[in-house]
Design an enzyme around this catalytic site. Sequence first.
Site, short mmCIF file in Angstrom:
data_model
loop_
_atom_site.label_atom_id
_atom_site.label_comp_id
_atom_site.label_asym_id
_atom_site.label_seq_id
_atom_site.Cartn_x
_atom_site.Cartn_y
_atom_site.Cartn_z
N GLU A 122 37.28 63.79 38.44
CA GLU A 122 36.89 62.83 37.72
C GLU A 122 36.58 63.10 36.43
OE1 GLU A 122 33.58 58.93 38.27
OE2 GLU A 122 33.22 61.10 39.14
N LYS A 180 38.04 52.67 39.05
CA LYS A 180 36.98 53.02 40.12
C LYS A 180 36.21 51.89 40.19
CE LYS A 180 32.62 55.94 40.63
NZ LYS A 180 31.92 57.22 39.82
N CYS A 202 35.16 59.43 43.42
CA CYS A 202 33.99 59.69 43.30
C CYS A 202 33.07 59.10 44.32
CB CYS A 202 33.23 59.85 42.31
SG CYS A 202 31.64 60.93 42.08
#
Length: 276
Positions: free
Chosen positions: A40, A114, A155
């Site tokens: 990330e 995300k 993440c």
Amino acid sequence: MRIALYQTQTGPDPGTNGRDLVRAIAEAAKGGAVMLFTPEMSGLLDRDRERAARHLRDEASDTVLATVRAAAAENGIWVHLGSLALAQENDDGRLVNRGFLIDDRGDIRARYDKIHLFDVDLPTGESWRESVAYASGTRGVAVETPLGLMGLSICYDLRFPDLYRALSNAGATILSIPAAFTVPTGEAHWHVLLRARAIEAGVFVVAAAQTGRHEDGRETYGHSLVVDPWGKVLLDMGTEPGLGFADIDTAEVDTVRERLPAIRHRRPIDPPDIVR
């Protein structure tokens, strides 16, 4: 098939970060990897918003993305560029945290924004509010690759198994989970959550991570992992930056799913009855 993971200590200068990525792509290709996975925020990691803003671009203008695409084509290797911070084309004042799957010709095969944003207060006193700076994605993404159908995530998504259930229900046999995990959350949960995601669906999990103390003062956990469909850790890169390799046998997915066919046993669950 051989894959490579690049564990980075990304800083606030996209030029430096881009050059480091180019070197990693070349080394991964020379090492026989068909795909390189990066963490990330591979292009820019900076808590100083004023300083970071000077480098932020939209997708069409981002120099790190262009550099990585060119290097992937030059070296004939696929790259999952874990994510970049990008200005939105139809800007609402917030950025997007976007990952890219780039093929060996340098073409973008898939994008993923995300979905789950890290808004937490940790016992250490750290406070994070990603939703202030970033807009949330709305759709899961799976993409055909030389490794099989790959589910993309980033993440904090790791903590939401419904996303991975949807990806594996769609046929994903490998999950990529690039991250910049904090040290306290990493020490407590990183290994167990990644192994759980692999075991639940009988899939390979690849998680390239940021590591160490960064120029902006944050500390990330490292321990980039590759986990097989039975939950065995094939690679743990510890806390040093660098390149790691793992050899994976994609046929293991079918073997494990025949041995323990949990996916076939899944059933839709209605909201529970509450008895008081």
